[in-house]
Design a protein around this motif. Structure first.
Motif, PDB file in Angstrom:
ATOM      1  N   ALA A  18      20.134  32.406  84.352  1.00 15.21           N
ATOM      2  CA  ALA A  18      18.674  32.527  84.269  1.00 15.21           C
ATOM      3  C   ALA A  18      17.981  31.178  84.487  1.00 15.21           C
ATOM      4  O   ALA A  18      16.878  31.123  85.027  1.00 15.21           O
ATOM      5  N   GLU A  19      18.629  30.084  84.086  1.00 14.51           N
ATOM      6  CA  GLU A  19      18.005  28.759  84.181  1.00 14.51           C
ATOM      7  C   GLU A  19      18.161  28.130  85.562  1.00 14.51           C
ATOM      8  O   GLU A  19      17.344  27.295  85.952  1.00 14.51           O
ATOM      9  N   LEU A  20      19.174  28.532  86.325  1.00 12.67           N
ATOM     10  CA  LEU A  20      19.402  27.909  87.637  1.00 12.67           C
ATOM     11  C   LEU A  20      18.167  27.920  88.539  1.00 12.67           C
ATOM     12  O   LEU A  20      17.824  26.885  89.102  1.00 12.67           O
ATOM     13  N   PRO A  21      17.479  29.048  88.716  1.00 12.00           N
ATOM     14  CA  PRO A  21      16.305  29.005  89.586  1.00 12.00           C
ATOM     15  C   PRO A  21      15.020  28.637  88.857  1.00 12.00           C
ATOM     16  O   PRO A  21      13.931  28.747  89.412  1.00 12.00           O
ATOM     17  N   ASP A  22      15.109  28.173  87.622  1.00 10.43           N
ATOM     18  CA  ASP A  22      13.926  27.933  86.800  1.00 10.43           C
ATOM     19  C   ASP A  22      13.233  26.625  87.177  1.00 10.43           C
ATOM     20  O   ASP A  22      13.868  25.692  87.675  1.00 10.43           O
ATOM     21  N   LYS A  23      11.946  26.567  86.897  1.00 14.21           N
ATOM     22  CA  LYS A  23      11.156  25.386  87.241  1.00 14.21           C
ATOM     23  C   LYS A  23      11.614  24.133  86.506  1.00 14.21           C
ATOM     24  O   LYS A  23      11.500  23.031  87.035  1.00 14.21           O
ATOM     25  N   THR A  24      12.153  24.267  85.289  1.00  9.57           N
ATOM     26  CA  THR A  24      12.612  23.073  84.583  1.00  9.57           C
ATOM     27  C   THR A  24      13.847  22.462  85.238  1.00  9.57           C
ATOM     28  O   THR A  24      14.061  21.260  85.144  1.00  9.57           O
ATOM     29  N   MET A  25      14.648  23.279  85.923  1.00  7.53           N
ATOM     30  CA  MET A  25      15.780  22.735  86.665  1.00  7.53           C
ATOM     31  C   MET A  25      15.270  21.857  87.808  1.00  7.53           C
ATOM     32  O   MET A  25      15.773  20.763  88.038  1.00  7.53           O
ATOM     33  N   PHE A  26      14.232  22.313  88.492  1.00  4.94           N
ATOM     34  CA  PHE A  26      13.669  21.527  89.584  1.00  4.94           C
ATOM     35  C   PHE A  26      12.953  20.285  89.064  1.00  4.94           C
ATOM     36  O   PHE A  26      12.978  19.232  89.698  1.00  4.94           O
ATOM     37  N   ALA A  27      12.333  20.399  87.902  1.00  2.58           N
ATOM     38  CA  ALA A  27      11.695  19.229  87.298  1.00  2.58           C
ATOM     39  C   ALA A  27      12.753  18.182  86.933  1.00  2.58           C
ATOM     40  O   ALA A  27      12.550  16.985  87.163  1.00  2.58           O
ATOM     41  N   SER A  28      13.885  18.627  86.394  1.00  2.00           N
ATOM     42  CA  SER A  28      14.977  17.699  86.082  1.00  2.00           C
ATOM     43  C   SER A  28      15.479  17.020  87.350  1.00  2.00           C
ATOM     44  O   SER A  28      15.729  15.813  87.364  1.00  2.00           O
ATOM     45  N   LEU A  29      15.623  17.781  88.413  1.00  2.00           N
ATOM     46  CA  LEU A  29      16.065  17.222  89.690  1.00  2.00           C
ATOM     47  C   LEU A  29      15.099  16.145  90.163  1.00  2.00           C
ATOM     48  O   LEU A  29      15.512  15.052  90.549  1.00  2.00           O
ATOM     49  N   ALA A  30      13.796  16.430  90.100  1.00  2.00           N
ATOM     50  CA  ALA A  30      12.786  15.459  90.533  1.00  2.00           C
ATOM     51  C   ALA A  30      12.804  14.209  89.654  1.00  2.00           C
ATOM     52  O   ALA A  30      12.733  13.085  90.156  1.00  2.00           O
ATOM     53  N   MET A  31      12.907  14.389  88.340  1.00  2.00           N
ATOM     54  CA  MET A  31      12.949  13.229  87.438  1.00  2.00           C
ATOM     55  C   MET A  31      14.205  12.399  87.674  1.00  2.00           C
ATOM     56  O   MET A  31      14.175  11.178  87.568  1.00  2.00           O
ATOM     57  N   GLY A  32      15.310  13.054  88.018  1.00  2.00           N
ATOM     58  CA  GLY A  32      16.562  12.356  88.243  1.00  2.00           C
ATOM     59  C   GLY A  32      16.557  11.450  89.461  1.00  2.00           C
ATOM     60  O   GLY A  32      17.385  10.550  89.568  1.00  2.00           O
ATOM     61  N   THR A  33      15.626  11.677  90.387  1.00  2.00           N
ATOM     62  CA  THR A  33      15.549  10.811  91.560  1.00  2.00           C
ATOM     63  C   THR A  33      14.784   9.531  91.270  1.00  2.00           C
ATOM     64  O   THR A  33      14.877   8.578  92.029  1.00  2.00           O
ATOM     65  N   ARG A  34      14.039   9.497  90.187  1.00  2.00           N
ATOM     66  CA  ARG A  34      13.145   8.380  89.912  1.00  2.00           C
ATOM     67  C   ARG A  34      13.468   7.664  88.598  1.00  2.00           C
ATOM     68  O   ARG A  34      13.024   6.553  88.373  1.00  2.00           O
ATOM     69  N   MET A  35      14.183   8.336  87.723  1.00  2.00           N
ATOM     70  CA  MET A  35      14.455   7.796  86.392  1.00  2.00           C
ATOM     71  C   MET A  35      15.958   7.784  86.136  1.00  2.00           C
ATOM     72  O   MET A  35      16.709   8.449  86.827  1.00  2.00           O
ATOM     73  N   VAL A 175       8.707  14.350  98.640  1.00  2.00           N
ATOM     74  CA  VAL A 175       9.239  15.711  98.466  1.00  2.00           C
ATOM     75  C   VAL A 175       9.184  16.105  96.990  1.00  2.00           C
ATOM     76  O   VAL A 175       8.801  17.230  96.649  1.00  2.00           O
ATOM     77  N   GLY A 176       9.530  15.178  96.107  1.00  2.00           N
ATOM     78  CA  GLY A 176       9.456  15.446  94.672  1.00  2.00           C
ATOM     79  C   GLY A 176       8.041  15.761  94.230  1.00  2.00           C
ATOM     80  O   GLY A 176       7.811  16.668  93.428  1.00  2.00           O
ATOM     81  N   ALA A 177       7.072  15.006  94.768  1.00  2.00           N
ATOM     82  CA  ALA A 177       5.665  15.255  94.436  1.00  2.00           C
ATOM     83  C   ALA A 177       5.237  16.633  94.918  1.00  2.00           C
ATOM     84  O   ALA A 177       4.540  17.364  94.201  1.00  2.00           O
ATOM     85  N   LEU A 178       5.655  16.997  96.117  1.00  2.00           N
ATOM     86  CA  LEU A 178       5.317  18.330  96.631  1.00  2.00           C
ATOM     87  C   LEU A 178       5.970  19.433  95.799  1.00  2.00           C
ATOM     88  O   LEU A 178       5.353  20.466  95.531  1.00  2.00           O
ATOM     89  N   CYS A 179       7.212  19.204  95.362  1.00  2.00           N
ATOM     90  CA  CYS A 179       7.887  20.182  94.499  1.00  2.00           C
ATOM     91  C   CYS A 179       7.147  20.319  93.169  1.00  2.00           C
ATOM     92  O   CYS A 179       6.930  21.442  92.683  1.00  2.00           O
ATOM     93  N   MET A 180       6.764  19.189  92.577  1.00  2.00           N
ATOM     94  CA  MET A 180       6.042  19.240  91.306  1.00  2.00           C
ATOM     95  C   MET A 180       4.680  19.925  91.482  1.00  2.00           C
ATOM     96  O   MET A 180       4.264  20.707  90.618  1.00  2.00           O
ATOM     97  N   ALA A 181       4.008  19.658  92.602  1.00  2.00           N
ATOM     98  CA  ALA A 181       2.733  20.339  92.868  1.00  2.00           C
ATOM     99  C   ALA A 181       2.965  21.838  93.015  1.00  2.00           C
ATOM    100  O   ALA A 181       2.185  22.656  92.505  1.00  2.00           O
TER     101      ALA A 181
END
Length: 194
Positions: A18-35, A175-181
């Motif tokens: 259930a969590e794999l396609p969830d928005k928090t998974m994508f948020a973690s991915l985006a944060m992981g590229t910058r932090m 790309v991360g900004a577009l994903c977060m938007a």
């Protein structure tokens, strides 16, 4: 109390999928590229643990939370994240200053914790955890659910680091900004249609 390994595995499997396609998974991915990924993982894992505790402890009460207000705050946080990522991807001259990985523990931890903590209220995984706790027992459900959520976050962070090492930082930030938007818009749609 009887600790049922099958209940742990059931919770893990259901919550992981259930969590794999969830928005928090994508948020973690985006944060992981910058932090720093480990610090992000600590923040997301702590937020997930709090939500698992709330889900197993207050199961049926979660549905009484004002879902629209929670989703609006979540959308605002995703929009803020999009702006911050977009601004971080400035000119080539600014890349050294603005493009560095955020490395201090508390700012990274707090950002990751807050993003996940706010966005997980009333989420499918939280509701599923509450339902599983009611039928399979709170302890095996808590262990399986928390392990699944933390595993998905770790996978997203590993993918984020892999991408960040092979794609120019400026591109990753855009790309991360577009994903977060996109996540902000998705959450807004959920707030007004759900």
């Amino acid at each position: 109390m009887h600790f049922d390994l099958l209940a742990v595995l059931t919770a893990f499997g259901l919550i992981f999928l259930a969590e794999l396609p969830d928005k928090t998974m994508f948020a973690s991915l985006a944060m992981g590229t910058r932090m720093r990924p480990l610090y992000v993982w600590f923040g997301t894992s702590t937020a997930f643990a709090v939500h698992v505790a709330l889900a197993v402890g207050a199961g049926s009460l979660l549905s009484l939370l004002p879902g629209t207000a929670v989703k609006l705050v979540s959308a605002a946080l995703f929009a803020f994240g999009a702006v911050m990522l977009w601004r971080g991807g400035g000119d080539e001259d600014e890349e050294d200053a603005a493009g560095k990985t955020v490395t201090s523990f508390w700012p990274v931890y707090t950002t990751a914790f807050t993003a996940v903590f706010v966005s997980e209220w009333g989420d499918l995984t939280q509701i599923t955890t509450a339902n599983l706790a009611a039928t399979n027992g709170w302890l095996p459900t808590a262990v399986g659910s928390a392990a699944a959520l933390m595993s998905v976050s770790a996978l997203a962070l590993l993918a984020g680091r892999f991408i960040a090492k092979r794609v120019p930082l400026r591109t990753v930030q855009r790309v991360g900004a577009l994903c977060m938007a996109g996540l902000a818009i998705w959450t807004l749609v959920e707030a007004f249609t759900g």
